[in-house]
Motif scaffolding. Structure first.
Motif, PDB file in Angstrom:
ATOM      1  N   ASN A  42       0.839  -1.205   0.000  1.00 14.66           N
ATOM      2  CA  ASN A  42       0.000   0.000   0.000  1.00 14.66           C
ATOM      3  C   ASN A  42       0.872   1.254   0.000  1.00 14.66           C
ATOM      4  OD1 ASN A  42       0.396   0.978   2.925  1.00 14.66           O
ATOM      5  ND2 ASN A  42      -0.234  -1.159   3.229  1.00 14.66           N
ATOM      6  N   GLY A  43       0.232   2.388  -0.101  1.00 13.24           N
ATOM      7  CA  GLY A  43       0.968   3.634  -0.204  1.00 13.24           C
ATOM      8  C   GLY A  43       1.894   3.907   0.964  1.00 13.24           C
ATOM      9  N   PHE A  44       1.404   3.703   2.169  1.00 12.94           N
ATOM     10  CA  PHE A  44       2.210   4.024   3.341  1.00 12.94           C
ATOM     11  C   PHE A  44       3.370   3.046   3.524  1.00 12.94           C
ATOM     12  CE2 PHE A  44      -1.695   6.236   5.204  1.00 12.94           C
ATOM     13  CZ  PHE A  44      -1.246   7.480   4.796  1.00 12.94           C
ATOM     14  N   SER A  45       3.163   1.773   3.210  1.00 16.45           N
ATOM     15  CA  SER A  45       4.253   0.802   3.349  1.00 16.45           C
ATOM     16  C   SER A  45       5.368   1.101   2.350  1.00 16.45           C
ATOM     17  CB  SER A  45       3.730  -0.620   3.159  1.00 16.45           C
ATOM     18  OG  SER A  45       3.252  -0.829   1.846  1.00 16.45           O
ATOM     19  N   CYS A  46       5.000   1.495   1.119  1.00 17.84           N
ATOM     20  CA  CYS A  46       6.007   1.797   0.096  1.00 17.84           C
ATOM     21  C   CYS A  46       6.755   3.084   0.419  1.00 17.84           C
ATOM     22  CB  CYS A  46       5.349   1.881  -1.271  1.00 17.84           C
ATOM     23  SG  CYS A  46       4.701   0.309  -1.873  1.00 17.84           S
ATOM     24  N   PHE A  47       6.016   4.107   0.840  1.00 22.68           N
ATOM     25  CA  PHE A  47       6.668   5.366   1.195  1.00 22.68           C
ATOM     26  C   PHE A  47       7.545   5.186   2.427  1.00 22.68           C
ATOM     27  CE2 PHE A  47       6.382   9.730   3.198  1.00 22.68           C
ATOM     28  CZ  PHE A  47       7.331  10.288   2.367  1.00 22.68           C
TER      29      PHE A  47
ATOM     30  N   LEU B  66      -3.979   5.612  -1.818  1.00 23.97           N
ATOM     31  CA  LEU B  66      -3.581   4.243  -2.150  1.00 23.97           C
ATOM     32  C   LEU B  66      -3.792   3.305  -0.963  1.00 23.97           C
ATOM     33  CD1 LEU B  66      -0.315   4.875  -4.217  1.00 23.97           C
ATOM     34  CD2 LEU B  66      -2.613   4.334  -5.061  1.00 23.97           C
ATOM     35  N   TYR B  67      -3.607   3.829   0.249  1.00 24.18           N
ATOM     36  CA  TYR B  67      -3.836   2.992   1.428  1.00 24.18           C
ATOM     37  C   TYR B  67      -5.326   2.685   1.601  1.00 24.18           C
ATOM     38  CZ  TYR B  67      -3.995   1.428   6.257  1.00 24.18           C
ATOM     39  OH  TYR B  67      -4.228   0.684   7.395  1.00 24.18           O
ATOM     40  N   ARG B  68      -6.162   3.707   1.421  1.00 23.79           N
ATOM     41  CA  ARG B  68      -7.604   3.494   1.567  1.00 23.79           C
ATOM     42  C   ARG B  68      -8.136   2.518   0.515  1.00 23.79           C
ATOM     43  NH1 ARG B  68      -9.722   9.741   2.609  1.00 23.79           N
ATOM     44  NH2 ARG B  68      -9.112   9.863   4.824  1.00 23.79           N
ATOM     45  N   GLU B  69      -7.527   2.528  -0.670  1.00 17.98           N
ATOM     46  CA  GLU B  69      -7.972   1.650  -1.756  1.00 17.98           C
ATOM     47  C   GLU B  69      -7.094   0.406  -1.876  1.00 17.98           C
ATOM     48  OE1 GLU B  69     -10.674   2.309  -3.546  1.00 17.98           O
ATOM     49  OE2 GLU B  69     -11.022   4.190  -2.479  1.00 17.98           O
ATOM     50  N   ARG B  70      -6.437   0.025  -0.796  1.00 16.99           N
ATOM     51  CA  ARG B  70      -5.435  -1.031  -0.852  1.00 16.99           C
ATOM     52  C   ARG B  70      -5.993  -2.402  -1.222  1.00 16.99           C
ATOM     53  NH1 ARG B  70      -6.659   0.382   4.248  1.00 16.99           N
ATOM     54  NH2 ARG B  70      -7.103  -1.209   5.828  1.00 16.99           N
ATOM     55  N   HIS B  71      -7.295  -2.592  -1.119  1.00 21.19           N
ATOM     56  CA  HIS B  71      -7.878  -3.880  -1.508  1.00 21.19           C
ATOM     57  C   HIS B  71      -8.241  -3.926  -2.993  1.00 21.19           C
ATOM     58  CE1 HIS B  71      -8.146  -5.401   2.611  1.00 21.19           C
ATOM     59  NE2 HIS B  71      -8.557  -4.194   2.972  1.00 21.19           N
ATOM     60  N   ASP B  72      -8.182  -2.780  -3.658  1.00 22.17           N
ATOM     61  CA  ASP B  72      -8.555  -2.697  -5.061  1.00 22.17           C
ATOM     62  C   ASP B  72      -7.343  -2.982  -5.935  1.00 22.17           C
ATOM     63  OD1 ASP B  72     -10.614  -1.676  -7.134  1.00 22.17           O
ATOM     64  OD2 ASP B  72      -8.801  -0.543  -7.581  1.00 22.17           O
ATOM     65  N   TYR B  73      -7.518  -3.798  -6.963  1.00 19.28           N
ATOM     66  CA  TYR B  73      -6.385  -4.215  -7.788  1.00 19.28           C
ATOM     67  C   TYR B  73      -5.808  -3.058  -8.605  1.00 19.28           C
ATOM     68  CZ  TYR B  73      -3.610  -6.564 -11.327  1.00 19.28           C
ATOM     69  OH  TYR B  73      -2.583  -6.939 -12.166  1.00 19.28           O
ATOM     70  N   SER B  74      -6.658  -2.220  -9.162  1.00 19.25           N
ATOM     71  CA  SER B  74      -6.158  -1.105  -9.966  1.00 19.25           C
ATOM     72  C   SER B  74      -5.333  -0.138  -9.120  1.00 19.25           C
ATOM     73  CB  SER B  74      -7.319  -0.375 -10.641  1.00 19.25           C
ATOM     74  OG  SER B  74      -8.230   0.106  -9.680  1.00 19.25           O
ATOM     75  N   ALA B  75      -5.786   0.113  -7.903  1.00 16.75           N
ATOM     76  CA  ALA B  75      -5.006   0.956  -6.995  1.00 16.75           C
ATOM     77  C   ALA B  75      -3.680   0.283  -6.652  1.00 16.75           C
ATOM     78  CB  ALA B  75      -5.800   1.246  -5.727  1.00 16.75           C
TER      79      ALA B  75
END
Length: 344
Positions: free
Chosen positions: A182-187, A291-300
């Motif tokens: 997700n966004g936070f893990s990558c950042f 990206l974190y909020r949409e972390r279950h969505d494949y496109s995100a």
């Protein structure tokens, strides 16, 4: 045209307003440091920072009614350029322009190829999702020709990013693993890597891999010298607002002239000081929150992988490109798409 469309037709939001403020800050810092001096410095400031503004305004305008057209436009432009660059690399492995210190391919320096590869493959995968696919032949081909470019002309950082790309894409195919990317893990991983490289200098411990496998030195082709040099430039007089574009092509350390800081964080710091880092940090955190909020969505998840690979590039390059802010803006505005249109 984009400014006109933004003013007349776009609902204003924090992300776009921060992008405007960040771009204005870089010009202000340049003005403070340069005054009425070299005109070309202001042109360079335009080249460096207006692409950020253009990207955000473009995605802000197209995010609702024209998202598919935007994705196709990015795919076509970057895909065609990537194919042309591959032909260049294969036909002229030593570069089209030889005799210079850094030979150039069709698209320029070898490290610039990734700016075509990541958005072309990323947008292709996003369009695949629109047709209920996970990965099309088109996406595989675009990735393959991108990998060829980076291996033949050999850009070590790009090769590392492209090696990470399929591993993360494979991971997000699994519902239980997808939320972890997700966004936070990558950042967070990027921030940790910056601290380890510049604070702890962990590269000394991985010398056998850096030298033996990647074929680089522990200075990452003299990058550590400019990193240390940039920190030395951040005196109290410049710590808040930086130098703007005044130090572009003028960073001279260890008897070598650098044209940029060769690190995303340091480029923002030396250009806009702590104020620039704070504003750019807000942009990134806003996008990472989406990206974190949409972390279950494949496109995100696909967008997260693309952004994560840009973070890898940002460890060694300044990300002075339109591709990085374009994908960051897509990441932030992605939440407005109805979830029913995407594969879960």
């Amino acid at each position: 045209m984009l400014v006109y469309l933004y003013v007349r037709r776009v609902d204003k939001d924090v992300f776009s307003l921060v992008a405007i403020a960040l771009t204005a800050l870089m010009f202000l810092s340049t003005l403070i440091n340069e005054g009425a001096g070299r005109v070309w410095i202001y042109v360079q400031c335009f080249y460096d920072w207006v692409p950020l503004l253009v990207s955000v305004l473009l995605v802000a305008y197209a995010r609702k009614a024209h998202r598919d057209e935007l994705l196709w436009a990015i795919l076509v432009v970057t895909g065609v350029l990537s194919v042309c660059n591959t032909v260049s690399v294969l036909g002229w492995p030593q570069g089209i322009v030889t005799g210079a210190r850094e030979p150039s391919n069709f698209y320029g320096h070898k490290n610039a190829s990734i700016d075509l590869i990541l958005p072309s493959v990323g947008c292709s995968l996003l369009l695949d999702v629109r047709r209920a696919r996970r990965c099309s032949v088109r996406s595989v081909v675009l990735f393959a020709i991108g990998l060829v470019q980076c291996i033949v002309s050999y850009s070590a950082t790009s090769v590392v990013a492209l090696a990470l790309f399929p591993m993360l894409i494979l991971a997000v195919q699994f519902h239980k693993l997808r939320p972890l990317v997700n966004g936070f893990s990558c950042f967070g991983a990027y921030v940790v890597a910056v601290v380890l490289l510049m604070g702890v200098k962990i590269q000394e411990l991985f010398a056998p891999i850096i030298v033996g496998v990647l074929g680089k030195t522990v200075t990452f082709t003299l990058r550590t010298f400019v990193w240390d040099g940039v920190f030395s430039l951040m005196t109290p007089d410049h710590l808040l607002l930086g130098y703007g574009a005044s130090v572009r092509f003028g960073l001279f350390f260890n008897d070598f002239l650098y044209n940029n800081a060769h690190n995303f964080f340091l480029h923002v710091l030396v250009s806009g000081g702590l104020a620039g880092v704070a504003l750019y940090g807000v942009l990134i955190l806003l996008a990472m929150r989406t990206l974190y909020r949409e972390r279950h969505d494949y496109s995100a998840a696909v967008l997260t992988v693309v952004v994560a690979c840009f973070f890898v590039i940002g460890l060694m390059e300044s990300l002075i490109t339109i591709s990085w802010p374009l994908m960051l803006a897509l990441a932030y505005y992605w939440r407005t798409e109805p979830a029913s249109n995407f594969s879960r």
